[in-house]
Design an enzyme around this catalytic site. Structure first.
Site, PDB file in Angstrom:
ATOM      1  N   CYS A 271       0.803  -1.231   0.000  1.00 48.40           N
ATOM      2  CA  CYS A 271       0.000   0.000   0.000  1.00 48.40           C
ATOM      3  C   CYS A 271       0.835   1.279   0.000  1.00 48.40           C
ATOM      4  CB  CYS A 271      -0.936  -0.008   1.200  1.00 48.40           C
ATOM      5  SG  CYS A 271      -2.141  -1.349   1.123  1.00 48.40           S
TER       6      CYS A 271
HETATM    7  N1  LIG Z   1      -3.157  -5.739   2.106  1.00 46.32           N
HETATM    8  C1  LIG Z   1      -3.621  -4.665   2.692  1.00 46.32           C
HETATM    9  O1  LIG Z   1      -3.338  -4.441   3.866  1.00 46.32           O
HETATM   10  C2  LIG Z   1      -4.499  -3.679   1.967  1.00 46.32           C
HETATM   11  C3  LIG Z   1      -5.123  -2.653   2.693  1.00 46.32           C
HETATM   12  C4  LIG Z   1      -5.937  -1.751   2.021  1.00 46.32           C
HETATM   13  C5  LIG Z   1      -6.083  -1.845   0.661  1.00 46.32           C
HETATM   14  N2  LIG Z   1      -5.447  -2.829  -0.043  1.00 46.32           N
HETATM   15  C6  LIG Z   1      -5.658  -2.905  -1.488  1.00 46.32           C
HETATM   16  O2  LIG Z   1      -6.523  -4.000  -1.750  1.00 46.32           O
HETATM   17  C7  LIG Z   1      -6.194  -4.622  -2.993  1.00 46.32           C
HETATM   18  C8  LIG Z   1      -5.922  -6.103  -2.771  1.00 46.32           C
HETATM   19  O3  LIG Z   1      -4.797  -6.221  -1.922  1.00 46.32           O
HETATM   20  P1  LIG Z   1      -4.432  -7.586  -1.191  1.00 46.32           P
HETATM   21  O4  LIG Z   1      -3.370  -7.264  -0.213  1.00 46.32           O
HETATM   22  O5  LIG Z   1      -5.657  -8.269  -0.724  1.00 46.32           O
HETATM   23  O6  LIG Z   1      -3.818  -8.427  -2.408  1.00 46.32           O
HETATM   24  P2  LIG Z   1      -3.526 -10.000  -2.424  1.00 46.32           P
HETATM   25  O7  LIG Z   1      -2.456 -10.190  -3.417  1.00 46.32           O
HETATM   26  O8  LIG Z   1      -3.334 -10.497  -1.023  1.00 46.32           O
HETATM   27  O9  LIG Z   1      -4.895 -10.635  -2.940  1.00 46.32           O
HETATM   28  C9  LIG Z   1      -5.377 -10.417  -4.207  1.00 46.32           C
HETATM   29  C10 LIG Z   1      -5.986 -11.717  -4.739  1.00 46.32           C
HETATM   30  O10 LIG Z   1      -6.585 -11.452  -6.000  1.00 46.32           O
HETATM   31  C11 LIG Z   1      -6.383 -12.591  -6.818  1.00 46.32           C
HETATM   32  N3  LIG Z   1      -6.598 -12.205  -8.207  1.00 46.32           N
HETATM   33  C12 LIG Z   1      -5.770 -11.549  -9.046  1.00 46.32           C
HETATM   34  N4  LIG Z   1      -6.358 -11.345 -10.242  1.00 46.32           N
HETATM   35  C13 LIG Z   1      -7.596 -11.881 -10.150  1.00 46.32           C
HETATM   36  C14 LIG Z   1      -8.678 -12.003 -11.058  1.00 46.32           C
HETATM   37  N5  LIG Z   1      -8.607 -11.463 -12.282  1.00 46.32           N
HETATM   38  N6  LIG Z   1      -9.760 -12.635 -10.645  1.00 46.32           N
HETATM   39  C15 LIG Z   1      -9.843 -13.179  -9.406  1.00 46.32           C
HETATM   40  N7  LIG Z   1      -8.855 -13.087  -8.507  1.00 46.32           N
HETATM   41  C16 LIG Z   1      -7.748 -12.450  -8.863  1.00 46.32           C
HETATM   42  C17 LIG Z   1      -4.992 -13.055  -6.466  1.00 46.32           C
HETATM   43  O11 LIG Z   1      -4.783 -14.404  -6.816  1.00 46.32           O
HETATM   44  C18 LIG Z   1      -4.973 -12.821  -4.956  1.00 46.32           C
HETATM   45  O12 LIG Z   1      -5.380 -13.968  -4.243  1.00 46.32           O
HETATM   46  C19 LIG Z   1      -5.011  -3.841  -3.533  1.00 46.32           C
HETATM   47  O13 LIG Z   1      -5.474  -2.830  -4.381  1.00 46.32           O
HETATM   48  C20 LIG Z   1      -4.402  -3.203  -2.298  1.00 46.32           C
HETATM   49  O14 LIG Z   1      -3.706  -2.012  -2.588  1.00 46.32           O
HETATM   50  C21 LIG Z   1      -4.672  -3.755   0.579  1.00 46.32           C
END
Ligand SMILES: NC(=O)c1ccc[n+]([C@@H]2O[C@H](COP(=O)([O-])OP(=O)(O)OC[C@H]3O[C@@H](n4cnc5c(N)ncnc54)[C@H](O)[C@@H]3O)[C@@H](O)[C@H]2O)c1
Length: 442
Positions: A271
């Site tokens: 992030c």
């Molecule tokens: N991790 C955090 O603490 C956090 C906090 C706030 C916001 N975010 C935002 O949330 C979003 C997700 O982050 P995250 O940490 O959960 O990522 P992550 O990598 O942990 O999870 C994302 C998931 O999406 C899946 N994926 C990718 N392409 C896909 C598709 N086309 N169809 C279905 N599944 C698909 C991946 O396999 C993965 O399991 C990002 O934009 C991030 O910036 C994350």
């Protein structure tokens, strides 16, 4: 019954696309609330794990996942056809940057394409992935409208950014207030109602662009303030005689107008490091340079190099060559008490030292069993007093709470502490060199 009435009557189904750090906790909360929830992920390992009732996200209880899967409230699949059965569809896919630090929204676009194929109408799509203003309306909406459906008429579309803070024991999915902005007023109302099923406080804003921008502001705010204190930490070391940690603690006694941020070896994760670049990229299109973002990134990204220099300087004073010096690193996850290695500054420091010729680096991190440094796998070592005593230098890069800092300091010869993890250690303080303590680098 229209969708809003069905949401309010708890008679609706959910689909969550992307079952990672954001998506799985969200899906589990809906399932826990008794809402049938379809989890969709392209990663077969995640789908298989959930199908077997197995959790893989640290902050969620294993029993809870097993329970909601067992009761059929949560299911996992790679097949997007379940979208047709869902009334509310959340998109929680990654938003990384390219090697040149430009936004990569390809995961959002792929997810939208897959959803569009199964959209039956009357549904609400809520994008949660952090991204630049106009992603929802400028990129996702045209994909969903391609076969003639119209937003606000045939489906609802909103942006509602995620605020989850993995490892945070106080604030979690349900008690962290969340913002939502729909393309139309009705989109906002419907998306907010869906959020309210599991989230205590939901704030409605005028549209997706405000919601997209406010999320970036939150993360840029952190990046800028961390950079400020990182810069002052370096100044303290340069001047000598002033400890930045004491300075921040003292300033934090002001009951208004100040919020403490602390220095460290750099920022990591998915992030704070990445998101500011989403806005600086967009700003360039408008002939606008976001100086704060650029400057903050410059300072924060210089911190692993600063820590590298601290280590080299200390080893230069030891009767051992860098290639033979035993460096024991404590904590490689990007922050305290999480199992997330993404963009970890500790990894960067280890890479830099390896490039310099350090040949005997090892690490201890109960959350990260193995890492890769330039293609070579390194396994985490188990803690032992002997291991610490044998090390020429101990480097604390991540301040996990389960490390016994008294014991580490008692056994170590020299400790470089980049997180002030040793602040409560009384004995052996002469061995500790804190980043920003005004004694490290002249
Ligand atoms: N991790 C955090 O603490 C956090 C906090 C706030 C916001 N975010 C935002 O949330 C979003 C997700 O982050 P995250 O940490 O959960 O990522 P992550 O990598 O942990 O999870 C994302 C998931 O999406 C899946 N994926 C990718 N392409 C896909 C598709 N086309 N169809 C279905 N599944 C698909 C991946 O396999 C993965 O399991 C990002 O934009 C991030 O910036 C994350």
């Amino acid at each position: 019954m229209n969708l809003l009435d069905r949401i309010n009557a708890r008679q609706f189904n959910v689909a969550v696309v992307g079952l990672g750090y954001v998506g799985l906790p969200l899906a589990v909360e809906f399932a826990k609330a008794g809402i049938t929830t379809h989890g969709i992920d392209v990663d077969p390992r995640k789908v298989e794990s959930l199908a077997a009732g197995k959790n893989y996200i640290q902050d969620i209880s294993d029993d809870l996942v097993a329970d909601v899967i067992g009761r059929g409230l949560l299911s996992a699949t790679s097949d997007f056809s379940v979208v047709a059965d869902a009334d509310v569809i959340y998109i929680c896919v990654p938003t990384p940057f390219t090697p040149n630090k430009e936004p990569d929204i390809s995961y959002i676009l792929q997810a939208a394409e897959s959803i569009a194929k199964h959209l039956r109408g009357g549904q609400c799509i809520i994008l949660k992935s952090t991204t630049f203003p106009n992603t929802t309306e400028g990129y996702v909406q045209p994909i969903l409208e391609r076969d003639g459906k119209k937003v606000g008429i045939d489906f609802h579309l909103a942006f509602s950014p995620e605020r989850i803070d993995p490892g945070n024991k106080t604030w979690h999915t349900t008690n962290t207030p969340i913002v939502v902005g729909g393309v139309t007023r009705e989109c906002t109302v419907v998306a907010a109602a869906a959020n309210r099923v599991i989230i205590e406080k939901v704030i409605e804003v005028s549209g997706p662009k405000v919601a997209e921008m406010e999320k970036l502001l939150e993360n840029i705010f952190r990046s800028v303030n961390i950079a400020l204190v990182n810069e002052l930490a370096q100044l303290c070391d340069r001047m000598g005689g002033v400890n930045i940690w004491e300075v921040v603690e003292a300033a934090a006694t002001k009951p208004f107008g100040f919020m403490p941020f602390f220095p460290g070896p750099g920022i990591g994760g998915h992030c704070i490091l990445i998101d500011p670049y989403y806005l600086s990229w967009l700003a360039r299109e408008h002939d606008f340079v976001t100086n704060f973002i650029t400057l903050a990134a410059e300072v924060n990204e210089s911190m692993p190099y600063y820590v590298q220099r601290m280590v080299l300087q200390h080893i230069a004073h030891l009767p051992v060559a860098l290639k033979d010096a035993k460096i024991l690193v404590f904590g490689v996850a990007f922050k305290r008490d999480v199992d997330d290695l993404r963009h970890s500054p500790a990894l960067k420091v280890m890479e830099l030292l390896t490039q310099d010729g350090a040949g005997r680096i090892n690490y201890i991190d109960p959350f990260i069993p193995k890492i890769e440094i330039f293609g070579k796998t390194m396994n985490a070592l188990d803690y032992s007093d002997e291991l610490v005593a044998e090390a020429d230098l101990v480097l604390i890069t991540t301040d996990h709470t389960l490390f016994d800092y008294e014991r580490i300091v008692a056994n170590a010869k020299v400790v470089i502490d980049t997180r002030n993890a040793t602040r409560k250690v009384a004995a052996g303080r002469e061995k500790i060199h804190l980043l920003g303590d005004g004694q490290c680098i002249r």
